[in-house]
Design a protein around this motif. Sequence first.
Motif, PDB file in Angstrom:
ATOM      1  N   ARG A 282       0.839  -1.203   0.000  1.00  0.00           N
ATOM      2  CA  ARG A 282       0.000   0.000   0.000  1.00  0.00           C
ATOM      3  C   ARG A 282       0.872   1.251   0.000  1.00  0.00           C
ATOM      4  NH1 ARG A 282      -3.051  -3.132   3.827  1.00  0.00           N
ATOM      5  NH2 ARG A 282      -5.105  -3.727   2.979  1.00  0.00           N
ATOM      6  N   GLU A 283       1.922   1.245   0.806  1.00  0.00           N
ATOM      7  CA  GLU A 283       2.816   2.403   0.871  1.00  0.00           C
ATOM      8  C   GLU A 283       3.515   2.628  -0.466  1.00  0.00           C
ATOM      9  OE1 GLU A 283       5.574   2.297   4.081  1.00  0.00           O
ATOM     10  OE2 GLU A 283       4.067   1.855   5.590  1.00  0.00           O
ATOM     11  N   ALA A 284       3.983   1.533  -1.076  1.00  0.00           N
ATOM     12  CA  ALA A 284       4.673   1.652  -2.362  1.00  0.00           C
ATOM     13  C   ALA A 284       3.729   2.179  -3.433  1.00  0.00           C
ATOM     14  CB  ALA A 284       5.243   0.291  -2.773  1.00  0.00           C
ATOM     15  N   PHE A 285       2.479   1.707  -3.410  1.00  0.00           N
ATOM     16  CA  PHE A 285       1.487   2.170  -4.384  1.00  0.00           C
ATOM     17  C   PHE A 285       1.185   3.648  -4.158  1.00  0.00           C
ATOM     18  CE2 PHE A 285      -2.879   2.805  -5.870  1.00  0.00           C
ATOM     19  CZ  PHE A 285      -2.786   2.294  -7.157  1.00  0.00           C
ATOM     20  N   ALA A 286       1.036   4.038  -2.878  1.00  0.00           N
ATOM     21  CA  ALA A 286       0.753   5.445  -2.561  1.00  0.00           C
ATOM     22  C   ALA A 286       1.908   6.348  -2.965  1.00  0.00           C
ATOM     23  CB  ALA A 286       0.469   5.590  -1.063  1.00  0.00           C
ATOM     24  N   ALA A 287       3.135   5.805  -2.947  1.00  0.00           N
ATOM     25  CA  ALA A 287       4.312   6.582  -3.338  1.00  0.00           C
ATOM     26  C   ALA A 287       4.521   6.577  -4.845  1.00  0.00           C
ATOM     27  CB  ALA A 287       5.563   6.039  -2.641  1.00  0.00           C
ATOM     28  N   ASP A 288       3.581   5.955  -5.576  1.00  0.00           N
ATOM     29  CA  ASP A 288       3.618   5.957  -7.051  1.00  0.00           C
ATOM     30  C   ASP A 288       4.793   5.160  -7.602  1.00  0.00           C
ATOM     31  OD1 ASP A 288       2.079   6.640  -9.188  1.00  0.00           O
ATOM     32  OD2 ASP A 288       3.086   8.525  -9.594  1.00  0.00           O
ATOM     33  N   ARG A 289       5.192   4.093  -6.896  1.00  0.00           N
ATOM     34  CA  ARG A 289       6.242   3.223  -7.387  1.00  0.00           C
ATOM     35  C   ARG A 289       5.673   2.253  -8.408  1.00  0.00           C
ATOM     36  NH1 ARG A 289      10.855   5.072  -6.779  1.00  0.00           N
ATOM     37  NH2 ARG A 289      11.802   3.017  -6.675  1.00  0.00           N
ATOM     38  N   SER A 290       6.434   1.847  -9.384  1.00  0.00           N
ATOM     39  CA  SER A 290       5.973   0.902 -10.395  1.00  0.00           C
ATOM     40  C   SER A 290       6.164  -0.524  -9.888  1.00  0.00           C
ATOM     41  CB  SER A 290       6.751   1.093 -11.693  1.00  0.00           C
ATOM     42  OG  SER A 290       8.097   0.693 -11.536  1.00  0.00           O
ATOM     43  N   PRO A 291       5.315  -1.469 -10.297  1.00  0.00           N
ATOM     44  CA  PRO A 291       5.462  -2.856  -9.830  1.00  0.00           C
ATOM     45  C   PRO A 291       6.787  -3.478 -10.240  1.00  0.00           C
ATOM     46  CG  PRO A 291       3.807  -2.696 -11.564  1.00  0.00           C
ATOM     47  CD  PRO A 291       4.141  -1.298 -11.164  1.00  0.00           C
ATOM     48  N   THR A 292       7.292  -3.134 -11.421  1.00  0.00           N
ATOM     49  CA  THR A 292       8.575  -3.703 -11.840  1.00  0.00           C
ATOM     50  C   THR A 292       9.722  -3.238 -10.957  1.00  0.00           C
ATOM     51  OG1 THR A 292       8.774  -1.901 -13.455  1.00  0.00           O
ATOM     52  CG2 THR A 292       7.879  -3.986 -14.246  1.00  0.00           C
ATOM     53  N   ASP A 293       9.576  -2.071 -10.380  1.00  0.00           N
ATOM     54  CA  ASP A 293      10.611  -1.555  -9.489  1.00  0.00           C
ATOM     55  C   ASP A 293      10.585  -2.241  -8.124  1.00  0.00           C
ATOM     56  OD1 ASP A 293      12.723   0.197  -8.751  1.00  0.00           O
ATOM     57  OD2 ASP A 293      11.301   1.467  -7.699  1.00  0.00           O
ATOM     58  N   LEU A 294       9.491  -2.950  -7.813  1.00  0.00           N
ATOM     59  CA  LEU A 294       9.315  -3.566  -6.491  1.00  0.00           C
ATOM     60  C   LEU A 294       9.607  -5.058  -6.488  1.00  0.00           C
ATOM     61  CD1 LEU A 294       5.949  -1.795  -5.578  1.00  0.00           C
ATOM     62  CD2 LEU A 294       8.233  -1.150  -4.832  1.00  0.00           C
ATOM     63  N   VAL A 295       9.929  -5.617  -7.656  1.00  0.00           N
ATOM     64  CA  VAL A 295      10.164  -7.065  -7.763  1.00  0.00           C
ATOM     65  C   VAL A 295      11.249  -7.518  -6.800  1.00  0.00           C
ATOM     66  CG1 VAL A 295      11.037  -8.863  -9.295  1.00  0.00           C
ATOM     67  CG2 VAL A 295       9.329  -7.262 -10.132  1.00  0.00           C
ATOM     68  N   GLU A 296      12.349  -6.777  -6.770  1.00  0.00           N
ATOM     69  CA  GLU A 296      13.480  -7.163  -5.925  1.00  0.00           C
ATOM     70  C   GLU A 296      13.133  -7.125  -4.447  1.00  0.00           C
ATOM     71  OE1 GLU A 296      17.915  -5.481  -4.717  1.00  0.00           O
ATOM     72  OE2 GLU A 296      16.874  -4.675  -6.469  1.00  0.00           O
TER      73      GLU A 296
END
Length: 322
Positions: A282-296
Amino acid sequence: MIAIEFAGVRPQDRMGRAGYDAEKQLAFYLKRAFEEPAYDFRVFNGLRIERHGEVAQIDHLVLHRFGFVLVESKSIADSISINSHGEFTRWFGKRPSGMRSPIGQARLQADLLQSALNDKKETLRRKMGIGPLKRQGYFSNDRFMVVAAISDKARINCEGERPAELMKAEAVVSVIQNRVDYQQSLAGVKGIARTIADRKKSRDWDENYLPPFTDDEIDAITDFLVAAHRPLRPATTGSVADAAPPSSPSPAANVRPSPTVVRKPPERNLRRWTEEEERRLREAFAADRSPTDLVESFGRTAKALRLRAVKLSLISEPADWA
């Protein structure tokens, strides 16, 4: 004065780099304008506040003598448009992509920050008045201003009047200074207005004047926010804005491995989601991060992240999160 310096490692992915560069640009403008200790400004970059399980991730916060300015920084490569319903769309060339209102995001952050400050108002604000009329100072709504800043080279297109909160990064410092100058001008209006019976000036003072924070209050608020700051570790979140610079940098220190290199085995992607992971998502989505950037950082595929975002009602369809 810079209370929390801008820190981070520039990501390798295109969207991550754009977001990093936008925040760095605005941090530079704020530092150039308000770094001198003699000024009554305190700047907090990447401030992250937690309260009762909720989190406010504030790109930039400026504390001044009369209140706070929260700046939500957005990287817009080409242009941003707002329709008559207040819906935001960002453009990359001729390709549109819907986005959440950065103004709405900043207001939510301001609400949580206001609540966190009022939790400690007895130690952060003085009591005002005399005798039985003495009352505890607190943090009212009118002390919080929000700004949504986009890249200087981007274009802003609106159906109707442009929201006052939306501007280019280069205009933010002037907007903050104008707000402070206006409040300072009101401080000298009261006596003059009463003397010459200028009803308009008197009414303006009654409706808009804010008693300035004292030196002790400015220092107490600064100390509280620095102590309350809860940055996320890059190894846990993959967040750039929250990452602290390494103490002994090496040539490879500022290079984050590509998600395709460190992708976890498929069987790990099938493990059950924990409440902590969902909170981070939820925090990553709220910060407008892309899903590909969160894979790691999550050890899951981009598809798995999108499907969980659908389950958490963050998006309607997997394709909605690019």
